[in-house]
Design an enzyme around this catalytic site. Structure first.
Site, PDB file in Angstrom:
ATOM      1  N   GLU A   1       1.695  -0.555  -4.862  1.00 11.94           N
ATOM      2  CA  GLU A   1       0.694   0.437  -5.246  1.00 11.94           C
ATOM      3  C   GLU A   1       1.463   1.727  -5.501  1.00 11.94           C
ATOM      4  O   GLU A   1       1.636   2.560  -4.623  1.00 11.94           O
ATOM      5  CB  GLU A   1      -0.360   0.651  -4.144  1.00 11.94           C
ATOM      6  CG  GLU A   1      -1.497   1.528  -4.636  1.00 11.94           C
ATOM      7  CD  GLU A   1      -2.104   2.459  -3.595  1.00 11.94           C
ATOM      8  OE1 GLU A   1      -3.127   3.083  -3.893  1.00 11.94           O
ATOM      9  OE2 GLU A   1      -1.553   2.591  -2.475  1.00 11.94           O
TER      10      GLU A   1
ATOM     11  N   ASP B   1       0.829  -1.190   0.000  1.00  9.25           N
ATOM     12  CA  ASP B   1       0.000   0.000   0.000  1.00  9.25           C
ATOM     13  C   ASP B   1       0.877   1.259   0.000  1.00  9.25           C
ATOM     14  O   ASP B   1       1.874   1.331   0.726  1.00  9.25           O
ATOM     15  CB  ASP B   1      -0.872  -0.035   1.271  1.00  9.25           C
ATOM     16  CG  ASP B   1      -1.940   1.029   1.290  1.00  9.25           C
ATOM     17  OD1 ASP B   1      -2.772   1.041   0.373  1.00  9.25           O
ATOM     18  OD2 ASP B   1      -1.934   1.862   2.223  1.00  9.25           O
TER      19      ASP B   1
HETATM   20  C1  NOJ Z   1      -4.468   2.886  -0.874  1.00  6.46           C
HETATM   21  C2  NOJ Z   1      -5.555   1.899  -0.614  1.00  6.46           C
HETATM   22  O1  NOJ Z   1      -5.812   1.166  -1.771  1.00  6.46           O
HETATM   23  C3  NOJ Z   1      -6.740   2.703  -0.139  1.00  6.46           C
HETATM   24  O2  NOJ Z   1      -7.903   1.922  -0.068  1.00  6.46           O
HETATM   25  C4  NOJ Z   1      -6.395   3.321   1.184  1.00  6.46           C
HETATM   26  O3  NOJ Z   1      -7.442   4.159   1.612  1.00  6.46           O
HETATM   27  C5  NOJ Z   1      -5.114   4.140   1.111  1.00  6.46           C
HETATM   28  N1  NOJ Z   1      -4.084   3.503   0.358  1.00  6.46           N
HETATM   29  C6  NOJ Z   1      -4.564   4.398   2.490  1.00  6.46           C
HETATM   30  O4  NOJ Z   1      -4.059   3.222   3.046  1.00  6.46           O
END
Ligand code: NOJ
Ligand code: CA
Length: 555
Positions: free
Chosen positions: A268, A205
Site C-alpha cells: 500500500e 499496510d
Molecule cells: C491503510 C488501511 O487500508 C486503512 O484501512 C487503515 O486505516 C490504515 N492503513 C491504518 O492501518
C-alpha cells in the site's frame, strides 16, 4: 530476478480480488462476515476467474480500525474464525488454483498488543524501544508538529513516564520503531510463520511508513494539498516516507524468494509521485507490486488516465509489473466516484483497466458495479472518519456484498442485523447478474478470462482446477515467461483513450458523444455493452471495445 523462475510470477497478467472479510458472507449469524463465509462462496471466485484473494485484516484486534490495529500477529480474529478456518480456506483456494494473501500491518500495532502493554509499563521495560517515544517539546506539548489521520497531533501523552508515543493513525495504533533491530526480527518471524502455512503473500499496510526521522524534525507545509501529497497541510517527509524503509523490503523480498513459488509482497504505497512509487520495486529486489494511488485518484477522463498509465510504465524499472485498481475499503467505490452511478462508465472503467498489462485488482462488489452506500450517521462504524474528517467516511464502501435480492442480501441469515446496512441489493446483485450475459458481472468475468488468455498464465496450469464450464475466452493462454504485455498508446480524437496491448486494440470513449474511430480495428473480442457499441467504426458514448486487428490494423 525471481529465484524460482518466471513461472512463479503468477500475478503477471493475473487478477486479484480483495475480500473485505467482515462484509462478504456471514455464516454464523452474528452480522459480520467471516472466513468460513469466504470458503462457503469460494466457488464464486473460481467461476469469476481470479488468481488470488487478498483478505482484509484477519488477525486479532480490538477493531478500533477494523483489524488495522493488530494485537496478535500470529492469530486469527475470533469473530472471523480460527486458524483452522484460515487453513481450510487456503486449501480450498489451492484446489481451485487460487492463492490467498493476508494483510500485514507493520507500521503500527494496537496499544492492546502485549509489546505495547509492556512498553507503556515504564521506560525500562523490555519492549519500550519497539515504539517511538519522545519527551515533550522544550516549552511543553507534543515533540513536533506531526499530525495523525484525524488531523490531531500524532503524539499521545503518557502521564506515568512523562513521554509521548507516536501514532500516525488512531491513538490506539502506536507506531512501531523500525530503528529497533528486534522489530525487524519479530516481523521476519511473522512473515515466515504465515508463508510456512501456505499464505501466498501480503498486502503491506502503510508501506510508505515504517521508519521515522531520527531527529523527529517537523513536517514542512505541503505545496500540493491533495490527500496523496499532504496530511492536513503538511507533507509527511519526516513522519513517513523515509529512505531507510527500502532495506526492510529488500530483507522481506529475500524471505519471500526463499519460498517456492516466491511469496508476493504488494505494497500500500500511498504516495502521490509515480517515481517514488516505482522506487518501492528497488532494483527488482523489493516489493513485486505497488498500489498506484495517482491512478486511483485521477479524473475519469481519457487524458488523465492515459497520462498516468504512460508515466507509470515509464517509471517502473524494466520487467516490473504495474497494478491497476480503482476501489478499496478506504475510498469511494469507482462506480460512484468515477461513474456517478452511470453503469456505462463503470463498464468502461472495468474494460480499460482489465486490458492493461500487469496485475488487475478488484475490490469486492466491483464486478457487479456496486456503488457507495449512504450510511446514516447512527449506523456508521468507522472511528477514523466518523468525526467528519476524511472525505465522506469509509463505511460507504464497506457495506455487505450484494449476493441476491432477498432481505438479507444473501449475506447473512434472515432477520440478522448486518454490521453495516445493505445497499440496493434489489437493484444490483450477483444472483440477478450471473445468469444474464449482458450484465456487468458477465462482462467482468469475460474480461478476466480474456486477460488470462492473452497475457496471463498457461491455460494448462488450470487443467486440474475443477472449473467445469468456466467458459474462459480464447485459447491463447501461452505461458508468457512472466513477461509483461506490451502497451502502446495510440493517437485519437479528444476523449478517446486507445491503446495496443500485445495483439489487441483497446479503445474507450470517455465522452457523452459517439466517436468515429479512424482505423479499421478488426473483429470485436470484447465490448463494454454488447456488440452494438461499435457500429461501422463509430464507438458509442461511454463505451469501450477490444478488437483484434489483423496484420494491417493500427500498430
Ligand atoms: C491503510 C488501511 O487500508 C486503512 O484501512 C487503515 O486505516 C490504515 N492503513 C491504518 O492501518
Ligand atoms: Ca460471522
Amino acid at each position: 530476478m525471481d529465484a524460482n523462475g518466471s513461472n512463479s510470477r503468477w500475478w503477471h497478467g493475473g487478477t486479484l480480488y480483495q475480500v473485505y472479510v467482515r462484509s462478504w458472507r456471514d455464516t454464523n449469524g452474528d452480522g459480520y462476515g467471516d472466513l468460513a463465509g469466504v470458503t462457503a462462496n469460494i466457488d464464486y471466485l473460481s467461476w469469476l476467474g481470479v488468481d488470488g484473494i487478498w483478505l482484509s485484516p484477519t488477525m486479532p484486534s480490538p477493531d478500533d480500525d477494523w483489524g488495522y490495529d493488530v494485537s496478535d500477529y500470529f492469530g486469527v480474529h475470533p469473530e472471523l474464525g480460527t486458524l483452522d478456518d484460515l487453513d481450510r480456506l487456503i486449501a480450498e483456494a489451492a484446489k481451485r488454483d487460487m492463492k490467498v494473501l493476508l494483510d500485514l500491518v507493520p507500521n503500527h500495532s494496537s496499544t492492546a498488543h502485549p509489546w505495547f502493554v509492556d512498553a507503556i509499563s515504564g521506560p525500562d521495560s523490555a519492549h519500550r524501544s519497539y515504539y517511538v517515544w519522545a519527551d515533550p517539546a522544550p516549552g511543553g506539548g507534543p515533540p513536533n508538529n506531526w499530525l495523525d489521520t484525524t488531523g490531531h497531533s500524532a503524539w499521545a501523552f503518557d502521564e506515568a513516564s512523562g513521554q509521548y508515543y507516536l501514532h500516525n493513525f488512531l491513538a490506539s495504533q502506536a507506531d512501531l520503531n523500525w530503528w529497533e533491530p528486534a522489530v525487524h526480527e519479530a516481523f521476519r518471524e511473522i512473515l515466515r510463520f504465515w508463508f510456512d502455512r501456505g499464505v501466498a503473500g501480503f498486502r503491506i499496510d502503510v508501506a510508505h511508513g515504517l521508519y521515522k526521522d531520527t531527529e523527529l524534525r517537523d513536517d514542512p507545509p505541503s505545496a500540493v494539498t491533495d490527500r496523496l501529497h499532504s496530511r492536513f497541510g503538511l507533507e509527511p517527509v519526516y513522519s513517513a516516507n523515509r529512505p531507510e524503509s527500502h532495506s526492510v523490503f529488500r530483507d522481506w523480498r529475500e524471505i519471500a524468494e526463499s519460498y517456492s513459488p516466491a511469496r508476493l509482497l504488494l505494497g500500500e504505497t500511498w504516495v502521490g509521485d509515480l517515481g517514488r512509487m516505482a522506487a518501492f520495486h528497488g532494483q527488482g529486489d523489493e516489493l513485486q507490486l505497488t498500489f498506484n494511488f495517482p491512478f486511483i485518484f485521477a479524473d475519469f477522463t481519457a487524458p488523465a488516465l492515459s497520462r498516468i498509465v504512460a508515466e507509470t510504465l515509464a517509471a517502473l524499472p524494466t520487467g516490473e509489473c504495474p497494478v491497476w485498481t480503482a476501489s478499496n475499503h478506504d475510498i469511494s467505490r469507482f462506480p460512484s466516484r468515477w461513474g456517478g452511478g452511470d453503469e456505462r462508465k463503470a463498464r468502461l472503467a472495468l474494460l480499460m483497466l482489465a486490458m492493461l498489462p500487469g496485475t488487475f485488482v478488484l475490490y469486492y462488489g466491483d464486478e457487479i458495479a456496486m456503488t457507495d452506500v449512504d450510511v446514516p450517521p447512527d449506523l456508521r462504524r468507522d472511528q477514523m472518519t466518523s468525526s467528519g474528517l476524511g472525505s465522506g467516511g469509509r463505511d460507504r464502501a464497506r457495506t455487505p456484498m450484494q449476493w441476491d435480492a432477498s432481505p438479507s442480501a444473501g449475506f447473512t441469515a434472515e432477520g440478522v442485523i448486518p454490521w453495516l446496512p445493505y445497499g440496493d441489493n434489489a437493484a444490483r446483485s450477483v444472483a440477478a447478474q450471473r445468469g444474464d450475459p449482458a450484465s456487468v458481472l458477465r462482462l467482468c468475468r469475460d474480461l478476466i478470462a480474456l486477460r488470462r488468455a492473452e497475457f496471463g498464465r498457461a491455460e494448462s496450469g488450470r487443467a486440474e482446477s475443477g472449473r467445469a464450464g468456466s467458459g474462459r475466452a480464447g485459447s491463447g493462454g501461452a505461458e508468457r515467461g512472466g513477461r509483461i504485455a506490451q502497451y502502446r498508446e495510440l493517437p485519437g480524437p479528444p476523449g478517446l483513450w486507445a491503446y495496443r496491448v500485445d495483439g489487441l486494440l483497446v479503445a474507450g470513449n470517455f465522452t457523452g458523444e459517439p466517436i468515429t474511430l479512424d482505423a479499421t480495428a478488426g473483429p470485436v473480442v470484447a465490448s463494454s455493452a454488447g456488440d452494438g457499441v461499435l457500429d461501422r467504426g463509430v464507438l458509442a458514448p461511454w463505451a469501450g471495445v477490444v478488437t483484434r486487428p489483423g496484420p494491417s490494423g493500427p500498430r
